[in-house]
Design an enzyme around this catalytic site. Structure first.
Site, PDB file in Angstrom:
ATOM      1  N   ARG A 111       0.796  -1.222   0.000  1.00 27.64           N
ATOM      2  CA  ARG A 111       0.000   0.000   0.000  1.00 27.64           C
ATOM      3  C   ARG A 111       0.821   1.260   0.000  1.00 27.64           C
ATOM      4  NH1 ARG A 111      -2.927  -3.399   1.656  1.00 27.64           N
ATOM      5  NH2 ARG A 111      -1.103  -3.981   2.808  1.00 27.64           N
ATOM      6  N   THR A 112       1.700   1.374   1.000  1.00 26.31           N
ATOM      7  CA  THR A 112       2.321   2.672   1.219  1.00 26.31           C
ATOM      8  C   THR A 112       3.147   3.077  -0.006  1.00 26.31           C
ATOM      9  OG1 THR A 112       2.343   2.193   3.561  1.00 26.31           O
ATOM     10  CG2 THR A 112       3.699   4.028   2.844  1.00 26.31           C
ATOM     11  N   LYS A 131      25.505  -3.134  -0.032  1.00 30.56           N
ATOM     12  CA  LYS A 131      26.975  -3.016  -0.086  1.00 30.56           C
ATOM     13  C   LYS A 131      27.509  -2.273   1.132  1.00 30.56           C
ATOM     14  CE  LYS A 131      26.901  -2.342  -5.109  1.00 30.56           C
ATOM     15  NZ  LYS A 131      27.141  -1.311  -6.138  1.00 30.56           N
ATOM     16  N   ARG A 176      11.026   4.184   3.820  1.00 33.74           N
ATOM     17  CA  ARG A 176      10.652   3.213   4.865  1.00 33.74           C
ATOM     18  C   ARG A 176      11.896   2.418   5.239  1.00 33.74           C
ATOM     19  NH1 ARG A 176       5.607  -0.858   4.825  1.00 33.74           N
ATOM     20  NH2 ARG A 176       4.648   1.130   5.381  1.00 33.74           N
ATOM     21  N   HIS A 198       4.570   6.153  11.793  1.00 41.95           N
ATOM     22  CA  HIS A 198       4.132   5.960  10.405  1.00 41.95           C
ATOM     23  C   HIS A 198       3.150   7.095  10.092  1.00 41.95           C
ATOM     24  CE1 HIS A 198       2.949   4.334   6.674  1.00 41.95           C
ATOM     25  NE2 HIS A 198       2.732   3.071   6.993  1.00 41.95           N
TER      26      HIS A 198
HETATM   27  C1  NCD Z   1       1.412  -0.840   8.342  1.00 43.11           C
HETATM   28  C2  NCD Z   1       2.896  -0.674   8.554  1.00 43.11           C
HETATM   29  O1  NCD Z   1       3.694  -0.865   7.638  1.00 43.11           O
HETATM   30  O2  NCD Z   1       3.253  -0.325   9.686  1.00 43.11           O
HETATM   31  N1  NCD Z   1       1.097  -1.066   6.999  1.00 43.11           N
HETATM   32  C3  NCD Z   1       0.842   0.011   6.204  1.00 43.11           C
HETATM   33  O3  NCD Z   1       1.717   0.786   5.911  1.00 43.11           O
HETATM   34  N2  NCD Z   1      -0.416   0.210   5.807  1.00 43.11           N
HETATM   35  C4  NCD Z   1       0.790  -1.829   9.238  1.00 43.11           C
HETATM   36  C5  NCD Z   1       1.343  -3.222   9.235  1.00 43.11           C
HETATM   37  O4  NCD Z   1       2.286  -3.556   8.522  1.00 43.11           O
HETATM   38  O5  NCD Z   1       0.801  -4.029   9.998  1.00 43.11           O
END
Ligand code: NCD
Length: 303
Positions: free
Chosen positions: A51-52, A80, A101, A129
Site C-alpha cells: 500500500r504505502t 553493499k 521506509r 508511520h
Molecule cells: C502498516 C505498517 O507498515 O506499519 N502497513 C501500512 O503501511 N499500511 C501496518 C502493518 O504492517 O501491519
C-alpha cells in the site's frame, strides 16, 4: 524546507488545511492532474510494502509527476554497506521529494538531516508511520465529519504497531478523545505513550478482551501482530490469533462504529466482516492516495 517524520510536525491548523486539500482533490481530481509535471518522487523502501509505496507512486503519477526508487534493501546499495545519510545525499541529486521506509527507528530523521529534498517517513521500525495516520484521520474526518469527541479502541499489537503510536500522538491533540487499549499483556502500549497521555490528562484504559469494550466504541482500530519485530517465533505463534473480529463480536458494537485497519490484514478481521457497512478499511486505502497527493503538493510548496 519541510519534512514529515512525525505527525506532530504539522500543527492542527496545518493538518486541517491538508485534509481540506485532500478532499478537494477527491472531488476535482482533474484540477490537480498536471500540478507536479516535471517532478519526481523517490520511494526508498528498505522494508516490504504494498500500500504505502504504491500509494505514494500513484499519488505522484496522479499529479502528473514521475517515480524512481527501490522496493527492497537487497536491490539498493544498502546491501553493499551504504549508510542512509549517503543514500539520501545521492537521492537528493535525482528526485524532488523522497518517501523512505526503514526497519530502524530514527532512520527517516537521519535521512532528513542529510537531505536537500523533503523527506517523508513512510515507517521507521516500530516507531512512527505518519502518512498512515494522515490516511486514518482523513478517513475518519470524511466518514464522521470531524476528529474530536471519539472513544477509540486500538486493538492488537500496540507494542510494535507504529501506526498505533502515530495515530495516538495525532489524535491526542483533539478535544474529548478517549483511548481504550485492547491488547494481550505482552503487546501492551509502550510506557512513553501512557506517560504522554497522563501528562496531558487524556483519559485511557487498558483491557484484554475486545468483547468487554467493543460496545463503548465510536472507532475500532484493528492491527496485525507485527511478526517481523518479534525476537522469537514461539511468542509470535502464541499471540498471532489473539483477536479475531468476526460477525458475532461486531454484533455487540454500535451501528455507527467504524472499523479501521492500516492493512495488511492477516487473521485479525474475519472476511465475513468485509461487507458490513461499518468496515472502512478498504476505503482507507483510497483516502491514503488523496492525502499523499495533498502532502506532496504541500511539501513541494505547489499551490
Ligand atoms: C502498516 C505498517 O507498515 O506499519 N502497513 C501500512 O503501511 N499500511 C501496518 C502493518 O504492517 O501491519
Amino acid at each position: 524546507m519541510r519534512h514529515l517524520i512525525n505527525p506532530l510536525d504539522f500543527t492542527v491548523e496545518e493538518l486541517d488545511k491538508l485534509f481540506d486539500l485532500a478532499s478537494d482533490i477527491e472531488k476535482n481530481p482533474e484540477k490537480y492532474a498536471k500540478k507536479c509535471a516535471g517532478k519526481k518522487i523517490a520511494t526508498c523502501f528498505y522494508e516490504p510494502s504494498t500500500r504505502t509505496r504504491l500509494s505514494f507512486e500513484t499519488a505522484m503519477l496522479n499529479l502528473g509527476g514521475s517515480v524512481i526508487g527501490f522496493s527492497d534493501a537487497g536491490s539498493s546499495s544498502a546491501s553493499k554497506g551504504e549508510s542512509v545519510a549517503d543514500t539520501i545525499r545521492v537521492i537528493s541529486c535525482f528526485a524532488d521529494i523522497c518517501a523512505m521506509r526503514h526497519p530502524k527507528e530514527g532512520a527517516a530523521t537521519v535521512a532528513a538531516t542529510h537531505s536537500r529534498i523533503p523527506v517523508i517517513n513512510a515507517g521507521d521500525g516500530g516507531h512512527q508511520h505518519p502518512t498512515q495516520t494522515l490516511t486514518d484521520m482523513l478517513t475518519i474526518r470524511s466518514m464522521k465529519g470531524h476528529l474530536s469527541g471519539f472513544t477509540i479502541g486500538l486493538c492488537g499489537d500496540l507494542k510494535f504497531g507504529r501506526t498505533v503510536h502515530s495515530l495516538i500522538n495525532a489524535l491526542s491533540r483533539y478535544d474529548d478523545i478517549k483511548f481504550i487499549f485492547i491488547s494481550p499483556e505482552e503487546l501492551r502500549i509502550p510506557d512513553y505513550i501512557i506517560e504522554m497521555l497522563k501528562d496531558k490528562g487524556i483519559p485511557y484504559k487498558e483491557v484484554i478482551k475486545l468483547e468487554d469494550t467493543i460496545g463503548e466504541l465510536d472507532l475500532l482500530y484493528m492491527t496485525r501482530v507485527q511478526r517481523e519485530r518479534f525476537f522469537n517465533e514461539e511468542d509470535y505463534v502464541r499471540l498471532k490469533d489473539f483477536y479475531i473480529l468476526d460477525k458475532a463480536k461486531l454484533s455487540l458494537a454500535r451501528k455507527d462504529m467504524l472499523v479501521l485497519h492500516p492493512l495488511p490484514r492477516v487473521n485479525e478481521i474475519s472476511v465475513e466482516v468485509d461487507d458490513d457497512p461499518r468496515a472502512a478499511y478498504f476505503k482507507q486505502v483510497q483516502y491514503g492516495v488523496y492525502v499523499r497527493m495533498a502532502l506532496i503538493l504541500t511539501l513541494l510548496g505547489i499551490e
